[in-house]
Design an enzyme around this catalytic site. Structure first.
Site, PDB file in Angstrom:
ATOM      1  N   THR A  14       0.831  -1.213   0.000  1.00  0.00           N
ATOM      2  CA  THR A  14       0.000   0.000   0.000  1.00  0.00           C
ATOM      3  C   THR A  14       0.855   1.249   0.000  1.00  0.00           C
ATOM      4  O   THR A  14       0.437   2.289  -0.514  1.00  0.00           O
ATOM      5  CB  THR A  14      -0.938  -0.029   1.228  1.00  0.00           C
ATOM      6  OG1 THR A  14      -1.844  -1.113   1.054  1.00  0.00           O
ATOM      7  CG2 THR A  14      -1.737   1.244   1.380  1.00  0.00           C
ATOM      8  N   SER A  61       1.204  -7.551  -0.855  1.00  0.00           N
ATOM      9  CA  SER A  61       1.907  -8.583  -0.082  1.00  0.00           C
ATOM     10  C   SER A  61       1.051  -9.809   0.227  1.00  0.00           C
ATOM     11  O   SER A  61       1.562 -10.805   0.716  1.00  0.00           O
ATOM     12  CB  SER A  61       2.525  -8.010   1.189  1.00  0.00           C
ATOM     13  OG  SER A  61       1.588  -7.864   2.211  1.00  0.00           O
ATOM     14  N   THR A  94       1.566  -4.387   4.173  1.00  0.00           N
ATOM     15  CA  THR A  94       1.411  -4.677   5.602  1.00  0.00           C
ATOM     16  C   THR A  94       0.811  -6.064   5.871  1.00  0.00           C
ATOM     17  O   THR A  94       0.947  -6.579   6.970  1.00  0.00           O
ATOM     18  CB  THR A  94       0.518  -3.617   6.285  1.00  0.00           C
ATOM     19  OG1 THR A  94      -0.793  -3.680   5.733  1.00  0.00           O
ATOM     20  CG2 THR A  94       1.096  -2.225   6.118  1.00  0.00           C
ATOM     21  N   ASP A  95       0.139  -6.651   4.863  1.00  0.00           N
ATOM     22  CA  ASP A  95      -0.606  -7.880   5.160  1.00  0.00           C
ATOM     23  C   ASP A  95       0.285  -9.049   5.577  1.00  0.00           C
ATOM     24  O   ASP A  95      -0.085  -9.829   6.461  1.00  0.00           O
ATOM     25  CB  ASP A  95      -1.466  -8.284   3.949  1.00  0.00           C
ATOM     26  CG  ASP A  95      -2.736  -7.444   3.866  1.00  0.00           C
ATOM     27  OD1 ASP A  95      -2.946  -6.593   4.742  1.00  0.00           O
ATOM     28  OD2 ASP A  95      -3.524  -7.650   2.922  1.00  0.00           O
TER      29      ASP A  95
HETATM   30  C1  SIN Z   1      -0.336  -5.280   0.992  1.00  0.00           C
HETATM   31  O1  SIN Z   1      -0.133  -5.961   2.000  1.00  0.00           O
HETATM   32  O2  SIN Z   1       0.453  -5.223   0.044  1.00  0.00           O
HETATM   33  C2  SIN Z   1      -1.604  -4.512   0.879  1.00  0.00           C
HETATM   34  C3  SIN Z   1      -2.062  -3.992   2.186  1.00  0.00           C
HETATM   35  C4  SIN Z   1      -1.114  -3.016   2.813  1.00  0.00           C
HETATM   36  O3  SIN Z   1       0.030  -2.818   2.433  1.00  0.00           O
HETATM   37  O4  SIN Z   1      -1.576  -2.381   3.814  1.00  0.00           O
END
Ligand code: SIN
Length: 313
Positions: A14, A61, A94-95
Site C-alpha cells: 500500500t 503482499s 502490511t498484510d
Molecule cells: C499489501 O499488503 O500489500 C496490501 C495492504 C497493505 O500494504 O496495507
C-alpha cells in the site's frame, strides 16, 4: 561529516499503492508506484542519509511467496555485505509484513540495521502515512542504536522488533502492535549462513469445531513437508486428527502445535509431544512458527535438533 548510506529495497504494498481507476474511489491497487517516486515524495530525506534504491518486487503482499522472501534475502544480504552500506530499509505491504520481517530476522546476519516499513494508506491518499514511515525508517536504519537489534519494523511512526510484532487490526494507522518495545529487541540470525534456493512447503491447518482430518491427508498428499497446526486454546489436537497426524509423521512430515490464541503452547504441556513426535510453537503465532519451521527444514535439522533449536522455546 559524510551522511550514512542506506539502501532502499522496494517490494510494493500500500505504501506504493494508488487509487484503482476501475474502482469507485474506495479501492486502490497496491505495489503500483515505483520506488523513485516514493523517495521523491519525502521532503528532507536526502538530508538524513545518502540513498540508493532497488525495486526488487512490485506486489500486494497477499501475493508474497517463499520465493519472494528469498529474493528479499539475497538483496538484503548483498546490501549488508557492502562496506559502503550502513543500513537497509525494505518497503513492504502490511498484510504479510510480519512474516517477511521474521523470515529476515532469522536469516540475515545481525549487525547493521535492517528496517521494514509500509503504510495503511496508499501513496496518493491526501494524508498518506507512507512518507513519514519511510523517513522514520531511514532515520532508524542510519542510527547506531538500531544495530544488533535484529530486523525492525516501523509502522505509524513507531519502531517494533520483528519477533514480537503483529498486524492486529485490518484498518487504522495503529494496525500493528507488539508486546515488547523495540529497544528490548534482540538479534537472531540463526539461519544467516543458510543459502537455500527454495524453501520446503509447510502448510498451516486451522483447528476449529468439526475441522476435518482430511485437511492433513490432503496437505501431505499435495507435498507439504511440515504442518503447523493453528489449534484452539493451548494447542489442543482434536482426537479425530490423531490417526492422520500419525500417518503424516510416519511419512517424515514435521508436525508443530501452535495456537490461534495469543500465548505459549508448552512442549509436553497438554499433549505427549515427545511421544507423538510433535514440535511446539512456544509463543510464536502460527505464521511465524511456519517461517521458522521452513528454515529449519531447509537447513536439514533433524527432529531432535528441531525440538531444541526452534525459536519458540
Ligand atoms: C499489501 O499488503 O500489500 C496490501 C495492504 C497493505 O500494504 O496495507
Amino acid at each position: 561529516m559524510a551522511l550514512p548510506h542506506i539502501r532502499i529495497l522496494a517490494t510494493g504494498g500500500t505504501i506504493a499503492g494508488e487509487a484503482d481507476p476501475a474502482g469507485d474511489g474506495a479501492r486502490y491497487r497496491a505495489g503500483v508506484r515505483p520506488v523513485a517516486a516514493l523517495l521523491a515524495a519525502v521532503p528532507g530525506l536526502d538530508g538524513v542519509a545518502s540513498l540508493d534504491a532497488e525495486q526488487i518486487l512490485a506486489l500486494d503482499s497477499k501475493d508474497m511467496t517463499p520465493d519472494g522472501w528469498l529474493s528479499m534475502l539475497s538483496a538484503a544480504r548483498q546490501a549488508l555485505a557492502d562496506p559502503s552500506v550502513d543500513g537497509v530499509v525494505i518497503l513492504h505491504g502490511t498484510d504479510t509484513l510480519e512474516e517477511s520481517a521474521y523470515f529476515l530476522h532469522l536469516a540475515l546476519p545481525p549487525g547493521k540495521p535492517t528496517v521494514l516499513t509500509g503504510a495503511m494508506r496508499p501513496a496518493d491518499h491526501p494524508e498518506a502515512d507512507g512518507p513519514a514511515n519511510l523517513l522514520t525508517s531511514v532515520r532508524l536504519a542510519a542510527s547506531p542504536e538500531a544495530a544488533d537489534k535484529g530486523v525492525l519494523v516501523v509502522m505509524n511512526g513507531t519502531p517494533y522488533g520483528a519477533r514480537h510484532l503483529r498486524k492486529a487490526r485490518t484498518t487504522g494507522l495503529d494496525a500493528f502492535e507488539a508486546d515488547q518495545t523495540w529497544t528490548a529487541a534482540e538479534p537472531d540470525g540463526r539461519f544467516a549462513s543458510l543459502t537455500p534456493t527454495a524453501l520446503p512447503r509447510v502448510d498451516i491447518l486451522p483447528g476449529y469445531a468439526g475441522a476435518p482430518a482430511m485437511l492433513i491427508d490432503a496437505s501431505v498428499a499435495d507435498g507439504a513437508r511440515g504442518l503447523v497446526l493453528a489449534l484452539t486454546g493451548h494447542g489442543s489436537v482434536p482426537s479425530a486428527w490423531e490417526p492422520a497426524l500419525q500417518r503424516a509423521r510416519d511419512q517424515g512430515v514435521a508436525i508443530l502445535r501452535a495456537s490461534r490464541c495469543a500465548g505459549p503452547v508448552i512442549h509436553n504441556g497438554n499433549a505427549d509431544d515427545d511421544g507423538a513426535g510433535w514440535l511446539t510453537a512456544g509463543d510464536l503465532p502460527p505464521p511465524k512458527a511456519r517461517v521458522a519451521l521452513m528454515l529449519a527444514l531447509a537447513a536439514g535439522w533433524e527432529a531432535r535438533t528441531l525440538k531444541t533449536r526452534l525459536p519458540g522455546f
